[in-house]
Design an enzyme around this catalytic site. Sequence first.
Site, short mmCIF file in Angstrom:
data_model
loop_
_atom_site.label_atom_id
_atom_site.label_comp_id
_atom_site.label_asym_id
_atom_site.label_seq_id
_atom_site.Cartn_x
_atom_site.Cartn_y
_atom_site.Cartn_z
CE1 TYR A 1 -7.68 6.59 3.01
CE2 TYR A 1 -7.37 8.32 1.18
CZ TYR A 1 -7.45 7.83 2.54
OH TYR A 1 -7.49 8.99 3.22
CG HIS A 2 -3.18 4.01 -3.88
ND1 HIS A 2 -2.35 4.98 -4.22
CD2 HIS A 2 -4.64 4.60 -4.19
CE1 HIS A 2 -3.02 5.96 -4.51
NE2 HIS A 2 -4.32 5.80 -4.61
N PRO A 3 -4.21 -0.25 -1.52
CG PRO A 3 -6.01 -1.43 -0.52
CD PRO A 3 -5.58 -0.07 -0.90
CG ASP B 1 -1.92 1.15 1.23
OD1 ASP B 1 -2.28 1.48 0.02
OD2 ASP B 1 -2.68 1.36 2.16
CG HIS B 2 1.01 3.91 -3.11
ND1 HIS B 2 0.42 3.97 -4.20
CD2 HIS B 2 2.16 3.08 -3.20
CE1 HIS B 2 1.01 3.62 -5.13
NE2 HIS B 2 2.03 2.83 -4.79
#
Length: 538
Positions: free
Chosen positions: A473-475, A293-294
């Site tokens: 919110y980039h999993p 994730d980011h």
Amino acid sequence: MQDYDFIIIGAGSAGCVVAEKLSAGGRHSVLVLEAGGTDRRFFVQMPLGYGKTFFDPAVNWNYKTEADPGLAGNADHWPRGKLLGGSSSINAMVWIRGQREDFDGWAAAGNSGWSYDDLLPIFKAIEDNEAGADEWRGRGGPIHVTDNRSRVHPLTHRFLEAGEQAGLALNQDFNGAAQEGVGIYQLNTKDGRRWSAAHAFLRPAMKRANVRVETDALATKILFEGSRATGIEYLKNGRTHTARAGREVVLCGGSVNTPQLLQLSGVGPADLLRDLGIPVVHANAHVGANLQDHLGINYTYKGRLPTLNQTLRPWWGKMLVGMQYLLLSTGPLSMSMNQGGGFFRTDATQARPNMQLYFQAFSTVLPKPGERPILTPDPWPGFSIGLSNCRPSSRGSIMIRTKNPLDHPRIVPNAYSTDTDVAEMLAAVKFLRKLASMPAMREVIEQEVLPGPKCVSDDELIADFRKRSGTVYHPVSTCRMGVDASQSVVDPRLKVHGLDGLRIVDASIFPDNISGNTNAASIMTGWKGAEMILEDHA
């Protein structure tokens, strides 16, 4: 028992694309199951309304991670879309594909057909780029990409000027020849409305007789006959239903729901499944593992010039921008909070950009519990410069807690769990301060509010970003793609290793995270996955 050729689990960024493409020829019957409801809600369609959906259980799974030592013990809030369009219906709409090297890296690992040159025709076919078509960009596709250069807040141009003063080039198109530099973000909006995957793909598909979309339908179990997926069990209106797939079950639930459903169905780490009393259909320790994730953080400033705070906070300001939006579909409500940004390298040894920038011409230092007050910002002129890491080395996991499909899984991000990630973020926040010290920004800054001028030493800066940063919110990668079945979940054609009739088409298959926002790449994955399915069933 209902019978269909294909059953698609999840009407999110990828699932909407798969539904449209599998049904377009009219030969195949398609059932789409979506755990959430309709996307026809005002704050979903209004771009800046996503602040209202950030905690809304009507459209949001509202996941919460385990307390994370890397985030000073905080349990991070993970919004994920629970409605038609999935997270493309509640995200910040920034349209970024990723770097060429991201996808070339996928292909170099053995994933044939996933290089940048392989995927560029898909990216071009997906989009209707307002700025026009060229070697890298497309026109006439389903996703409208808005060029916002004439629409951004004036402070955004100061941010760009400061970026140039700090040594970054001005980049007119992050999805063009190169990603590095600062520029204006393009958004997937159209005529002032969010242009989600549901708008672009699912709504056209729903008009066809061979498509059935069931909303408020929670998939609870994949049905198997031996090692072949034959259908799905789902819960709707308190009753259990079953549907049979004559050709394939296609999982498009995303990086949280896809591994969760696999594990509930007996596909995953054998010890975990046995401990929970779930019969093992196929053991694979990588289902739910390799989570990437980011992570992001904002530095917030009090300014000397008006920002969107003065426009959005007073009642009369809300009334004016509301009328502007309702009558003209323009103004602040028609845009994302992220209007400008960019990509940079934390040091010269980096072969390519490893950090992403965001500029927001407003601030929300004083949030109310359980709210993201984008529409009610701070009472003073504030703005934020944020960043997130592009390719963190930390790895986490998503595993079910119980065999009850209504229970949220255990999400363990392991944020900042490597020295490399900590060192990169430390260098990155120092660069934020460098940006703010450039003449174009220094002239309009009265003071740094967060973290504040007393936060100076490396230890203090690290403690601050551990305490204040969190997911952007980039999993991805919880069912990663690879040729080695002992190290991955799906093969390069997205078929689940060791099983038949089951494919995964969503961001969980990413072998590694991409450099930037993940929605465009998720939609691309839906397009490519659907093409491969159609090829295999020609």
